[in-house]
Design a protein around this motif. Structure first.
Motif, mmCIF file in Angstrom:
data_model
loop_
_atom_site.group_PDB
_atom_site.id
_atom_site.type_symbol
_atom_site.label_atom_id
_atom_site.label_comp_id
_atom_site.label_asym_id
_atom_site.label_seq_id
_atom_site.Cartn_x
_atom_site.Cartn_y
_atom_site.Cartn_z
ATOM 1 N N ALA A 196 38.892 28.921 35.620
ATOM 2 C CA ALA A 196 38.384 30.030 35.891
ATOM 3 C C ALA A 196 39.802 30.976 36.254
ATOM 4 O O ALA A 196 39.344 32.410 36.007
ATOM 5 N N GLU A 197 40.320 30.646 36.692
ATOM 6 C CA GLU A 197 41.367 31.424 37.759
ATOM 7 C C GLU A 197 41.984 31.964 36.068
ATOM 8 O O GLU A 197 42.821 32.962 36.434
ATOM 9 N N GLU A 198 42.222 30.912 35.511
ATOM 10 C CA GLU A 198 43.328 30.816 34.356
ATOM 11 C C GLU A 198 42.868 31.720 32.929
ATOM 12 O O GLU A 198 42.956 33.267 32.251
ATOM 13 N N VAL A 199 41.343 32.266 32.827
ATOM 14 C CA VAL A 199 40.534 32.896 31.902
ATOM 15 C C VAL A 199 40.664 34.220 32.825
ATOM 16 O O VAL A 199 40.870 35.344 32.294
ATOM 17 N N LEU A 200 40.810 34.563 34.051
ATOM 18 C CA LEU A 200 40.753 36.319 34.290
ATOM 19 C C LEU A 200 41.801 36.603 34.605
ATOM 20 O O LEU A 200 42.101 38.206 34.168
ATOM 21 N N SER A 201 42.922 35.454 34.998
ATOM 22 C CA SER A 201 43.872 36.464 34.626
ATOM 23 C C SER A 201 44.518 36.925 33.774
ATOM 24 O O SER A 201 44.785 38.116 32.953
ATOM 25 N N SER A 202 43.952 36.169 31.887
ATOM 26 C CA SER A 202 43.765 36.770 30.599
ATOM 27 C C SER A 202 43.052 37.946 30.787
ATOM 28 O O SER A 202 43.791 38.944 29.846
ATOM 29 N N ILE A 259 51.667 38.209 49.928
ATOM 30 C CA ILE A 259 50.955 37.410 49.622
ATOM 31 C C ILE A 259 50.497 37.666 48.014
ATOM 32 O O ILE A 259 50.226 37.234 47.176
ATOM 33 N N LEU A 260 50.296 39.022 48.357
ATOM 34 C CA LEU A 260 49.054 39.653 47.027
ATOM 35 C C LEU A 260 50.370 39.705 45.801
ATOM 36 O O LEU A 260 50.349 39.557 44.722
ATOM 37 N N THR A 261 51.213 40.157 46.036
ATOM 38 C CA THR A 261 51.974 40.576 45.678
ATOM 39 C C THR A 261 52.809 39.236 44.129
ATOM 40 O O THR A 261 53.185 38.938 43.798
ATOM 41 N N GLU A 265 52.637 38.158 40.387
ATOM 42 C CA GLU A 265 53.630 37.949 39.454
ATOM 43 C C GLU A 265 53.248 36.645 39.032
ATOM 44 O O GLU A 265 54.242 36.054 37.964
ATOM 45 N N GLU A 266 52.508 35.782 40.189
ATOM 46 C CA GLU A 266 52.728 34.232 39.194
ATOM 47 C C GLU A 266 51.385 33.907 37.876
ATOM 48 O O GLU A 266 52.123 33.656 37.295
ATOM 49 N N LYS A 267 50.721 35.605 37.966
ATOM 50 C CA LYS A 267 49.783 35.764 36.772
ATOM 51 C C LYS A 267 50.014 36.697 36.091
ATOM 52 O O LYS A 267 49.693 36.847 35.243
ATOM 53 N N GLY A 268 51.306 36.948 36.120
ATOM 54 C CA GLY A 268 51.670 37.918 34.877
ATOM 55 C C GLY A 268 51.577 39.060 34.457
ATOM 56 O O GLY A 268 51.460 40.091 34.388
#
Length: 630
Positions: A196-202, A259-261, A265-268
């Motif tokens: 789900a995290e991957e889908v949201l990031s995309s 933390i949020l930054t 960055e981790e999710k592009g």
């Protein structure tokens, strides 16, 4: 040399000698050798004949181009080997001990292997179904905020009992193959969370987004940052859970920002894609120098920061004045006197049941629950006769005397009425499609109602306060009208103080771009003004505006008018409240309870529980080797 090879190939293809020792086999092989079909490469494709079974061969693969397969050893030959001579050569070379076997023997061997193959396929199918069921049960447990051990200790035994009674013992044994151990459920939840995290990031990489952020502590006093995002996806504005991160030490604005930054960055992602941030009024969030919002503005100057409307509305509701506050304190003491003593709670409940009341319990007032004061006051007013009688029975003259005082009762009725109005405003500010425009309109409307109510109270009209107006006929002339008028004025002043800049007239062009009043919007670039003029003259879009919701209309013109689309959507994306974070903290309280205070995968549990992105369970199952439970 080449002529010899070519001649040898022609002999094998067209003039092969019969292989089996029977006449039927010889005749069939001669006929079969001539049967062929042409493919796109104009090569001969040999077909299978039932007589080849006496040589221990059947066929597999495409029926238009079958491949000979040895029943005994399982070896596959090329289609060119589909001639009796080659099949017999393999048979006599590798399986000479079976030359005396008849065709019936090979038929039985083929049937036996078919049954074994079907059993294997069934086993694999059961395994795949069991794995998918394991994921679905894990998702259900996360959504219901339950412990992982419930699957193995409660769900599995219950399923076995139900299935064995309804479908039989064989079905119950199949149910046992579903893996539902504690560690398995944990892994399933982690997999679904990452998906789900991957889908949201995309989805966020292709759109601007607004964010609401809040922080709170859990039952173990650990501080968590909760964040939700609003973005454009599939032609509409959507909201979704973004992240829940633990703050290891301090909860300063710099810590929240770091933390949020790091997570972005981790999710592009980056802060340049963020168009708005909504937070509460804590110094760590809105501080002008080192607050979280100020640090984000250094990364993106165009980001819009909003102080949550709900938090401001609660601050407004706390302005009561001495006399009104005394009544609220009396009510709080009465409720605490009964609720904190089990004996008094049982006795009061029995009294209410004997008097056939709809409600038999009082409610506790909690500061962190925004709507609790109005509900407490309404319940006390509803049960005022029962409370008076109960306090007389236990000889509490102070509390019973309050209900005998007409002026005190009128103040109680007014407080219950005004907090009911405030609660209604509070609820109206919460919702999936709530934005700055709609929330500002509701706050401005409430401010005007306060002015209207004040004028009516001065004229002796109390219809807007139903509980108070009901008492007026009993008590005669209202004795606290001046006090109520002053309180309404204080509320109005507080509204103006906490909501100083609510004028959204400059955004009227977003609400109705075809209105004559919005013909000349301000703060537009030349390109935006040109697109806006073209849009106003497009009669097709004018018809579409009446048919579509506001957000979908502005999203639909992205290709034709990209500049004005971006400007309008960035306004509609803005959060006006942080109510989703507050709901998520309530969810966190259930997930990380006293019995699960050592839970480490808090964010994964939260994402599977409240995220609107459903995990792709089919894809997850394909990437995992299916294993049944032992």
């Amino acid at each position: 040399m080449w002529r010899f090879v070519r001649k040898r190939c022609e002999m094998e293809e067209g003039d092969s000698r019969p292989g089996p020792s029977t006449e039927s086999t010889d005749q069939a092989s001669d006929d079969e050798a001539a049967v062929h079909c042409e493919n796109k490469d104009s090569k001969k494709v040999r077909l299978y004949n039932e007589s080849y079974l006496s040589l221990g061969f059947t066929w597999i693969g495409d029926p238009t181009c079958p491949v000979p397969w040895c029943i005994v050893c399982g070896k596959k030959l090329a289609n060119a080997a589909m001639v009796p001579a080659k099949l017999k050569r393999h048979f006599t070379t590798h399986h000479s001990h079976l030359t005396s076997k008849t065709t019936a023997y090979f038929k039985r061997l083929l049937q036996s292997q078919s049954k074994q193959s079907q059993a294997f396929v069934k086993k694999v199918t059961v395994s795949e179904k069991a794995q998918e069921a394991s994921y679905l049960v894990a998702e259900l447990l996360a959504q219901k905020r339950k412990s992982h051990t419930i699957a193995e200790n409660v769900i599995m035994p219950a399923c076995k009992i139900i299935v064995s009674k309804m479908l039989g013992e064989d079905a119950a044994r199949e149910i046992e193959k579903v893996p539902l151990s504690d560690s398995t459920i944990s892994r399933r939840i982690d997999d679904m969370s990452r998906d789900a995290e991957e889908v949201l990031s995309s989805q966020l990489k292709t759109s601007s987004f607004a964010m609401q952020v809040d922080e709170s502590t859990d039952i173990t006093s650990k501080c968590h940052i909760m964040s939700f995002v609003r973005f454009v996806n599939d032609g509409e504005i959507q909201e979704n859970f973004f992240c829940c991160k633990e703050l290891p030490e301090t909860s300063k604005g710099q810590d929240i920002f770091n933390i949020l930054t790091s997570y972005l960055e981790e999710k592009g992602l980056s802060w340049t894609n963020c168009v708005g941030i909504c937070t509460d009024g804590a110094p760590s969030m809105v501080g002008s120098m080192r607050g979280f919002a100020s640090l984000v503005r250094k990364e993106n100057l165009s980001v819009v920061t909003t102080h949550c409307f709900l938090h401001r509305e609660v601050l407004v509701s706390k302005s009561l004045g001495e006399e009104m506050k005394k009544v609220l304190d009396d009510v709080t003491k009465m409720v605490n006197f009964i609720k904190q003593r089990p004996l008094h709670s049982r006795m009061f409940k029995k009294l209410c049941e004997d008097m056939d009341k709809e409600h038999v319990n009082l409610l506790l007032h909690t500061e962190i629950r925004w709507l609790s004061r109005g509900r407490v006051l309404n319940r006390v007013f509803e049960l005022k006769s029962e409370l008076q009688e109960y306090f007389q029975q236990i000889s509490n003259a102070h509390f019973s005397g309050c209900f005998e005082d007409g002026e005190w009762l009128q103040k109680l009725a007014y407080l219950a009425d005004i907090f009911q109005h405030l609660n209604h405003l509070n609820k109206s500010l919460q919702g999936p499609r709530e934005n700055i425009l709609t929330s500002s309109d509701k706050i401005l409307g409430f401010q005007r109602k306060l002015s209207l109510w004040k004028n009516h109270v001065a004229n002796g009209n109390l219809k807007m306060f139903p509980l108070l107006s009901g008492l007026e006929s009993e008590e005669g002339y209202h004795q606290v009208s001046n006090l109520i008028e002053k309180h309404l004025e204080d509320l109005q002043n507080k509204m103006e103080h906490y909501f100083p800049s609510l004028s959204t007239q400059q955004y009227d062009w977003v609400r109705d771009p075809f209105s004559e009043e919005c013909a000349h919007p301000v703060n537009f670039s030349l390109r935006e003004e040109e697109e806006f003029c073209e849009l106003r003259c497009d009669r097709t879009l004018k018809l579409r505006f009446t048919e579509l919701p506001l957000d979908k209309f502005w999203i639909s013109i992205k290709e034709e008018y990209p500049e004005i689309h971006t400007k309008a959507v960035n306004i509609l994306l803005q959060f006006s409240t942080s109510y989703m974070c507050e709901q998520a903290f309530s969810c966190l309280t259930c997930i990380k309870s006293k019995a699960r205070n050592r839970l480490l995968s808090v964010e994964d549990e939260m994402r599977v529980c409240i995220s609107k992105v459903r995990p792709r369970i089919d894809a997850l199952c394909k990437n995992k080797q299916a294993q049944v439970s032992h």
